[in-house]
Write a protein that holds these residues in place. Structure first.
Motif, PDB file in Angstrom:
ATOM      1  N   ILE A 154      -1.715   5.880  -4.306  1.00  0.00           N
ATOM      2  CA  ILE A 154      -1.088   7.179  -4.052  1.00  0.00           C
ATOM      3  C   ILE A 154      -1.067   7.505  -2.562  1.00  0.00           C
ATOM      4  O   ILE A 154      -1.903   7.026  -1.787  1.00  0.00           O
ATOM      5  N   ASP A 155      -0.078   8.284  -2.171  1.00  0.00           N
ATOM      6  CA  ASP A 155      -0.056   8.940  -0.864  1.00  0.00           C
ATOM      7  C   ASP A 155      -0.335  10.407  -1.130  1.00  0.00           C
ATOM      8  O   ASP A 155       0.309  11.030  -1.984  1.00  0.00           O
ATOM      9  N   TYR A 156      -1.280  10.981  -0.383  1.00  0.00           N
ATOM     10  CA  TYR A 156      -1.786  12.317  -0.708  1.00  0.00           C
ATOM     11  C   TYR A 156      -1.867  13.188   0.539  1.00  0.00           C
ATOM     12  O   TYR A 156      -2.147  12.696   1.644  1.00  0.00           O
ATOM     13  N   VAL A 157      -1.624  14.485   0.341  1.00  0.00           N
ATOM     14  CA  VAL A 157      -1.759  15.466   1.423  1.00  0.00           C
ATOM     15  C   VAL A 157      -2.741  16.539   0.987  1.00  0.00           C
ATOM     16  O   VAL A 157      -2.505  17.219  -0.020  1.00  0.00           O
ATOM     17  N   ARG A 158      -3.840  16.678   1.721  1.00  0.00           N
ATOM     18  CA  ARG A 158      -4.850  17.683   1.381  1.00  0.00           C
ATOM     19  C   ARG A 158      -4.390  19.073   1.799  1.00  0.00           C
ATOM     20  O   ARG A 158      -3.367  19.246   2.463  1.00  0.00           O
ATOM     21  N   ALA A 159      -5.184  20.073   1.463  1.00  0.00           N
ATOM     22  CA  ALA A 159      -4.860  21.459   1.805  1.00  0.00           C
ATOM     23  C   ALA A 159      -4.811  21.656   3.316  1.00  0.00           C
ATOM     24  O   ALA A 159      -4.084  22.513   3.819  1.00  0.00           O
ATOM     25  N   ASP A 160      -5.618  20.851   4.061  1.00  0.00           N
ATOM     26  CA  ASP A 160      -5.614  20.956   5.526  1.00  0.00           C
ATOM     27  C   ASP A 160      -4.535  20.078   6.150  1.00  0.00           C
ATOM     28  O   ASP A 160      -4.541  19.855   7.369  1.00  0.00           O
ATOM     29  N   GLU A 161      -3.605  19.577   5.326  1.00  0.00           N
ATOM     30  CA  GLU A 161      -2.460  18.776   5.741  1.00  0.00           C
ATOM     31  C   GLU A 161      -2.843  17.391   6.250  1.00  0.00           C
ATOM     32  O   GLU A 161      -2.045  16.722   6.904  1.00  0.00           O
ATOM     33  N   GLN A 162      -4.025  16.945   5.950  1.00  0.00           N
ATOM     34  CA  GLN A 162      -4.438  15.594   6.306  1.00  0.00           C
ATOM     35  C   GLN A 162      -3.851  14.615   5.291  1.00  0.00           C
ATOM     36  O   GLN A 162      -4.008  14.773   4.088  1.00  0.00           O
ATOM     37  N   HIS A 163      -3.202  13.571   5.781  1.00  0.00           N
ATOM     38  CA  HIS A 163      -2.566  12.584   4.922  1.00  0.00           C
ATOM     39  C   HIS A 163      -3.496  11.393   4.716  1.00  0.00           C
ATOM     40  O   HIS A 163      -4.267  11.016   5.607  1.00  0.00           O
ATOM     41  N   SER A 164      -3.399  10.795   3.538  1.00  0.00           N
ATOM     42  CA  SER A 164      -4.173   9.584   3.274  1.00  0.00           C
ATOM     43  C   SER A 164      -3.498   8.771   2.186  1.00  0.00           C
ATOM     44  O   SER A 164      -2.720   9.297   1.385  1.00  0.00           O
ATOM     45  N   SER A 165      -3.794   7.474   2.181  1.00  0.00           N
ATOM     46  CA  SER A 165      -3.317   6.573   1.130  1.00  0.00           C
ATOM     47  C   SER A 165      -4.536   5.995   0.451  1.00  0.00           C
ATOM     48  O   SER A 165      -5.458   5.512   1.118  1.00  0.00           O
ATOM     49  N   ARG A 166      -4.555   6.042  -0.877  1.00  0.00           N
ATOM     50  CA  ARG A 166      -5.734   5.612  -1.616  1.00  0.00           C
ATOM     51  C   ARG A 166      -5.343   4.773  -2.821  1.00  0.00           C
ATOM     52  O   ARG A 166      -4.261   4.939  -3.388  1.00  0.00           O
ATOM     53  N   THR A 167      -6.257   3.900  -3.210  1.00  0.00           N
ATOM     54  CA  THR A 167      -6.173   3.220  -4.496  1.00  0.00           C
ATOM     55  C   THR A 167      -7.225   3.850  -5.390  1.00  0.00           C
ATOM     56  O   THR A 167      -8.397   3.934  -5.020  1.00  0.00           O
ATOM     57  N   ILE A 168      -6.802   4.311  -6.551  1.00  0.00           N
ATOM     58  CA  ILE A 168      -7.698   5.066  -7.422  1.00  0.00           C
ATOM     59  C   ILE A 168      -7.634   4.536  -8.848  1.00  0.00           C
ATOM     60  O   ILE A 168      -6.690   3.834  -9.229  1.00  0.00           O
ATOM     61  N   GLU A 169      -8.650   4.887  -9.593  1.00  0.00           N
ATOM     62  CA  GLU A 169      -8.690   4.600 -11.023  1.00  0.00           C
ATOM     63  C   GLU A 169      -8.653   5.950 -11.742  1.00  0.00           C
ATOM     64  O   GLU A 169      -9.654   6.668 -11.786  1.00  0.00           O
ATOM     65  N   ASP A 198       0.230  18.334  -7.475  1.00  0.00           N
ATOM     66  CA  ASP A 198       1.331  18.818  -6.641  1.00  0.00           C
ATOM     67  C   ASP A 198       1.178  18.406  -5.182  1.00  0.00           C
ATOM     68  O   ASP A 198       2.102  18.604  -4.387  1.00  0.00           O
ATOM     69  N   ARG A 199       0.051  17.825  -4.806  1.00  0.00           N
ATOM     70  CA  ARG A 199      -0.128  17.351  -3.432  1.00  0.00           C
ATOM     71  C   ARG A 199       0.025  15.841  -3.308  1.00  0.00           C
ATOM     72  O   ARG A 199      -0.102  15.295  -2.225  1.00  0.00           O
ATOM     73  N   ILE A 200       0.255  15.178  -4.427  1.00  0.00           N
ATOM     74  CA  ILE A 200       0.520  13.743  -4.382  1.00  0.00           C
ATOM     75  C   ILE A 200       1.976  13.541  -3.979  1.00  0.00           C
ATOM     76  O   ILE A 200       2.884  14.052  -4.615  1.00  0.00           O
ATOM     77  N   GLN A 201       2.187  12.797  -2.899  1.00  0.00           N
ATOM     78  CA  GLN A 201       3.535  12.590  -2.380  1.00  0.00           C
ATOM     79  C   GLN A 201       4.261  11.458  -3.102  1.00  0.00           C
ATOM     80  O   GLN A 201       5.466  11.531  -3.325  1.00  0.00           O
ATOM     81  N   SER A 202       3.529  10.415  -3.454  1.00  0.00           N
ATOM     82  CA  SER A 202       4.136   9.300  -4.161  1.00  0.00           C
ATOM     83  C   SER A 202       3.049   8.519  -4.882  1.00  0.00           C
ATOM     84  O   SER A 202       1.878   8.551  -4.488  1.00  0.00           O
ATOM     85  N   ILE A 203       3.451   7.833  -5.941  1.00  0.00           N
ATOM     86  CA  ILE A 203       2.488   7.003  -6.667  1.00  0.00           C
ATOM     87  C   ILE A 203       3.136   5.676  -7.032  1.00  0.00           C
ATOM     88  O   ILE A 203       4.347   5.592  -7.226  1.00  0.00           O
ATOM     89  N   VAL A 204       2.304   4.653  -7.094  1.00  0.00           N
ATOM     90  CA  VAL A 204       2.724   3.351  -7.585  1.00  0.00           C
ATOM     91  C   VAL A 204       1.677   2.908  -8.600  1.00  0.00           C
ATOM     92  O   VAL A 204       0.501   2.715  -8.249  1.00  0.00           O
ATOM     93  N   VAL A 205       2.095   2.783  -9.845  1.00  0.00           N
ATOM     94  CA  VAL A 205       1.182   2.322 -10.892  1.00  0.00           C
ATOM     95  C   VAL A 205       1.158   0.797 -10.841  1.00  0.00           C
ATOM     96  O   VAL A 205       2.195   0.143 -10.987  1.00  0.00           O
ATOM     97  N   THR A 206      -0.013   0.218 -10.592  1.00  0.00           N
ATOM     98  CA  THR A 206      -0.129  -1.227 -10.446  1.00  0.00           C
ATOM     99  C   THR A 206      -0.384  -1.893 -11.800  1.00  0.00           C
ATOM    100  O   THR A 206      -0.622  -1.224 -12.808  1.00  0.00           O
ATOM    101  N   HIS A 239     -15.251  17.400  -4.823  1.00  0.00           N
ATOM    102  CA  HIS A 239     -14.605  16.885  -3.628  1.00  0.00           C
ATOM    103  C   HIS A 239     -13.140  16.555  -3.884  1.00  0.00           C
ATOM    104  O   HIS A 239     -12.802  15.822  -4.774  1.00  0.00           O
ATOM    105  N   GLU A 240     -12.279  17.146  -3.047  1.00  0.00           N
ATOM    106  CA  GLU A 240     -10.878  16.768  -3.055  1.00  0.00           C
ATOM    107  C   GLU A 240     -10.693  15.733  -1.972  1.00  0.00           C
ATOM    108  O   GLU A 240     -11.207  15.870  -0.874  1.00  0.00           O
ATOM    109  N   CYS A 241      -9.968  14.667  -2.281  1.00  0.00           N
ATOM    110  CA  CYS A 241      -9.843  13.559  -1.333  1.00  0.00           C
ATOM    111  C   CYS A 241      -8.517  13.598  -0.611  1.00  0.00           C
ATOM    112  O   CYS A 241      -7.501  13.861  -1.201  1.00  0.00           O
TER     113      CYS A 241
END
Length: 241
Positions: A154-169, A198-206, A239-241
């Motif tokens: 996923i590509d994610y944007v937190r409430a403080d507008e910090q962007h990150s890309s994560r692999t999650i389960e 609503d803060r997830i910008q995009s997802i790729v299901v592997t 914790h929100e990531c």
């Protein structure tokens, strides 16, 4: 609650479980004493209901036992209809379709005096389609990934507008009255993290699969949160990531 109704509810409770239920669990559900549960279990057994188990261990209904189709009273119908309306209004498009189909199935088997309950139910859930689409973004593929236990990028944007890309389960989703929150195991943090849909910008299901365990599951996460809030009543959200 009349005894006959309690016995019926007890049988239904046992029918809906694959594992055993303890007398304590049943007493809490039906709001009666454990002694009453033991008496009811004995009465059901004597009447021919095949209940397996023993005191101190737990009980279950034999898989061979079949009950006739259930019928609902007015209060139960209203609760079901209201719940389905909530899902229709605040679930994703696929959930809304199935909720509306469930409503029609429920209404089709009701007696005449209850069949028009949906029309007269004075409990409304506003359906705001544009808002619904925003807050349920990515819900459908994420639910599928949870069910099939597939890792997601996923590509994610937190409430403080910090962007990150994560692999999650992805382990489960929680609805907070407006916002859907995803509970997941984050590979970067090697721990539980939560993500607002609503803060997830995009997802790729592997195609990569993952396994849950006693120390990595939605049930375990909720247990940890319950313990945390018991010790720290003023604790903030997970914790929100």
């Amino acid at each position: 609650m009349h005894r006959a109704e309690r016995l019926f509810q007890l049988t239904t409770l046992l029918r809906n479980r694959r594992t055993v239920l303890t007398a304590k669990q049943m007493s809490e559900h039906l709001r009666v004493s454990e002694r009453t549960i033991y008496r009811d279990i004995q009465s059901l057994s004597l009447s021919g209901v095949p209940i397996e188990g023993e005191a101190g261990v737990g009980y279950r209904l034999s898989h061979r036992y079949q009950l006739p189709p259930l019928m609902f009273d007015r209060e139960e119908v209203e609760a079901l209809l209201l719940g389905a309306r909530m899902v229709s209004s605040w679930g994703d498009t696929d959930m809304a379709i199935h909720a509306n189909q469930a409503i029609q199935k429920i209404l089709s088997v009701l007696p005449d005096h209850l069949r028009h309950s949906d029309e007269s139910l004075p409990l409304l859930v506003p359906n705001m389609e544009e808002v619904q689409k925003y807050y349920t973004a990515h819900s459908q593929p994420m639910r599928e990934a949870i069910r099939l236990r597939q890792r997601v990028a996923i590509d994610y944007v937190r409430a403080d507008e910090q962007h990150s890309s994560r692999t999650i389960e992805p382990l489960g989703m929680i609805f907070w009255g407006k916002v859907w929150t995803l509970v997941a195991w984050c590979h970067l943090r090697d721990d539980y993290r939560t993500f607002r849909l609503d803060r997830i910008q995009s997802i790729v299901v592997t195609d990569e699969k993952f396994d849950t365990s006693d120390s990595k599951s939605l049930k375990h996460f909720l247990h940890l949160m319950k313990e945390k809030y018991a010790q720290e009543p003023e604790a903030t959200a997970p914790h929100e990531c």
